[in-house]
Write a protein that holds these residues in place. Structure first.
Motif, short mmCIF file in Angstrom:
data_model
loop_
_atom_site.label_atom_id
_atom_site.label_comp_id
_atom_site.label_asym_id
_atom_site.label_seq_id
_atom_site.Cartn_x
_atom_site.Cartn_y
_atom_site.Cartn_z
N ALA A 1 0.82 -1.22 0.00
CA ALA A 1 0.00 0.00 0.00
C ALA A 1 0.85 1.26 0.00
O ALA A 1 0.58 2.20 0.73
CB ALA A 1 -0.93 -0.02 1.21
N GLY A 2 1.86 1.29 -0.86
CA GLY A 2 2.71 2.46 -0.96
C GLY A 2 2.23 3.45 -2.00
O GLY A 2 1.08 3.40 -2.46
N ALA B 1 -2.43 -0.03 4.94
CA ALA B 1 -3.49 -0.79 4.29
C ALA B 1 -4.85 -0.15 4.54
O ALA B 1 -5.69 -0.03 3.64
CB ALA B 1 -3.49 -2.23 4.80
N GLU B 2 -5.09 0.28 5.76
CA GLU B 2 -6.38 0.91 6.11
C GLU B 2 -6.59 2.21 5.35
O GLU B 2 -7.69 2.49 4.87
CB GLU B 2 -6.44 1.15 7.62
N LYS B 3 -5.53 3.00 5.22
CA LYS B 3 -5.65 4.28 4.51
C LYS B 3 -5.99 4.06 3.04
O LYS B 3 -6.91 4.70 2.51
CB LYS B 3 -4.34 5.07 4.63
N ALA C 1 -9.94 -5.38 -2.13
CA ALA C 1 -9.12 -5.79 -0.98
C ALA C 1 -7.74 -5.16 -1.09
O ALA C 1 -7.18 -5.04 -2.18
CB ALA C 1 -9.00 -7.31 -0.92
N VAL C 2 -7.20 -4.75 0.05
CA VAL C 2 -5.87 -4.17 0.13
C VAL C 2 -5.11 -4.85 1.26
O VAL C 2 -5.64 -5.02 2.36
CB VAL C 2 -5.92 -2.65 0.39
N VAL D 1 -9.54 -4.87 4.35
CA VAL D 1 -8.17 -4.68 4.80
C VAL D 1 -7.58 -6.00 5.27
O VAL D 1 -8.24 -6.76 6.00
CB VAL D 1 -8.10 -3.65 5.95
N TYR D 2 -6.34 -6.27 4.86
CA TYR D 2 -5.61 -7.46 5.31
C TYR D 2 -4.17 -7.06 5.62
O TYR D 2 -3.63 -6.12 5.03
CB TYR D 2 -5.60 -8.54 4.23
N THR D 3 -3.54 -7.81 6.51
CA THR D 3 -2.11 -7.65 6.76
C THR D 3 -1.33 -8.89 6.36
O THR D 3 -0.12 -8.96 6.55
CB THR D 3 -1.85 -7.35 8.25
#
Length: 327
Positions: free
Chosen positions: A6-7, A37-39, A28-29, A48-50
């Protein structure tokens, strides 16, 4: 479509998807940095996922855009192929040749489209320049030169770019990838031989300067200079032909010089990169649907010979791999 990483570049892909709302939707991000990711997900209205594996396992995706540090390109692409997802990957393809081969073979075996984001091929002024050169208006290409400068150690650049393990290289792998592909597009012939030299600024672990002599398959010679220390920003290409020459400049657009007369072929346009990212994403979507695209085939609409374009169908990839062994 999902996005992994998410850059800043991911933001351009989300903006491109907004322009293609009838074709593409970001749902999905994923980023190991939850706040990033949330932004980005908030901008896209996405989940949102990590963990990218959790995102793939959740389903609901047809394709994924991968915009992570270079050393992570291979493992995440392999995971995406295993999940049956089409892949649009930011350049460079990988940090090691063998990883690039594995990625291509895995996507081919899975029957998914695999595209590497050589986005300059979709910039309107560069397309205009390539079309003009291929038209023969200034004759056959004889020699070419590409020069690009930037502050490679600028504090705003993510620090992983200066880590040889994570980045796989410096200004050549990150910036020079664009320069080399631009020369291939404009000359209309792939580079097959390179004689080059790289140097690193004191205290920097990756190369910050590079010069090279390139030989294209059609015999054209080109010079390449990509430097990252001290000089003001420059992005300029010159193509010398039998009956004239063409200069392509980021700030001045495309100019033709013939018989002592200078003619502007294309003026620089505001928002060109945003338009290029949208065109690239549209081309990727077409390739995923197996619809032919002139920028997905081994030759352009104006007929110049070139290596495989950014997106190719599984059938086309099976016939010709850009990673074949060459000198």
């Amino acid at each position: 479509m999902g996005i992994v990483g998410a850059g800043t570049i991911a933001e351009l892909h989300v903006a491109a998807a907004r322009q293609l709302a009838s074709q593409v939707k970001v749902v999905a991000v994923c980023d190991v940095r939850a706040d990033a990711a949330e932004k980005l997900a908030a901008e896209a209205g996405a989940r949102v996922y990590t963990d990218h594996l959790a995102m793939f396992a959740a389903g609901g995706l047809d394709a994924v855009v991968i915009t992570v540090p270079h050393a992570l390109h291979a493992p995440i692409t392999l995971d995406a192929a295993a999940a049956g997802l089409h892949v649009l990957l930011e350049k460079p393809i990988a940090t090691r040749h063998e990883d690039g081969v594995r990625m291509i073979e895995a996507c081919r075996a899975a029957g998914v489209t695999f595209a590497v984001g050589h986005v300059l091929r979709f910039v309107p002024t560069l397309r205009a320049a390539a079309g003009y050169l291929a038209s023969g208006a200034v004759g056959e290409v004889m020699v070419a030169s590409e020069r690009r400068t930037a502050d490679y150690t600028d504090a705003s650049r993510p620090r992983w770019f200066l880590d040889p393990e994570m980045a796989g290289g410096g200004i050549v792998l990150n910036v020079g990838t664009h320069s080399i592909d631009k020369l291939q597009m404009l000359v209309g012939s792939p580079v097959t031989h390179v004689t080059g030299h790289v140097a690193a600024r004191p205290g920097v672990a990756v190369e910050t300067e590079a010069v090279a002599l390139l030989r294209h398959a059609d015999g054209t010679r080109a010079t390449l200079s990509v430097t990252g220390t001290g000089l003001p920003f420059t992005d300029e290409t010159e193509i010398v032909c039998a009956e004239g020459a063409v200069r392509i400049s980021r700030g001045e657009g495309v100019w033709s010089f013939r018989g002592g007369v200078a003619t502007q072929i294309a003026a620089p346009e505001s928002g060109e990169m945003n338009r290029a990212f949208a065109a690239q994403l549209a081309d990727f979507a077409r390739a995923c649907e197996e619809e032919p695209s002139p920028w997905s085939r081994p030759s352009t609409p104006w007929g110049c010979s070139a290596p495989p374009w950014p997106c190719t169908s599984p059938a086309a990839r099976a016939a010709s791999s850009p990673w074949r062994d060459e000198p």
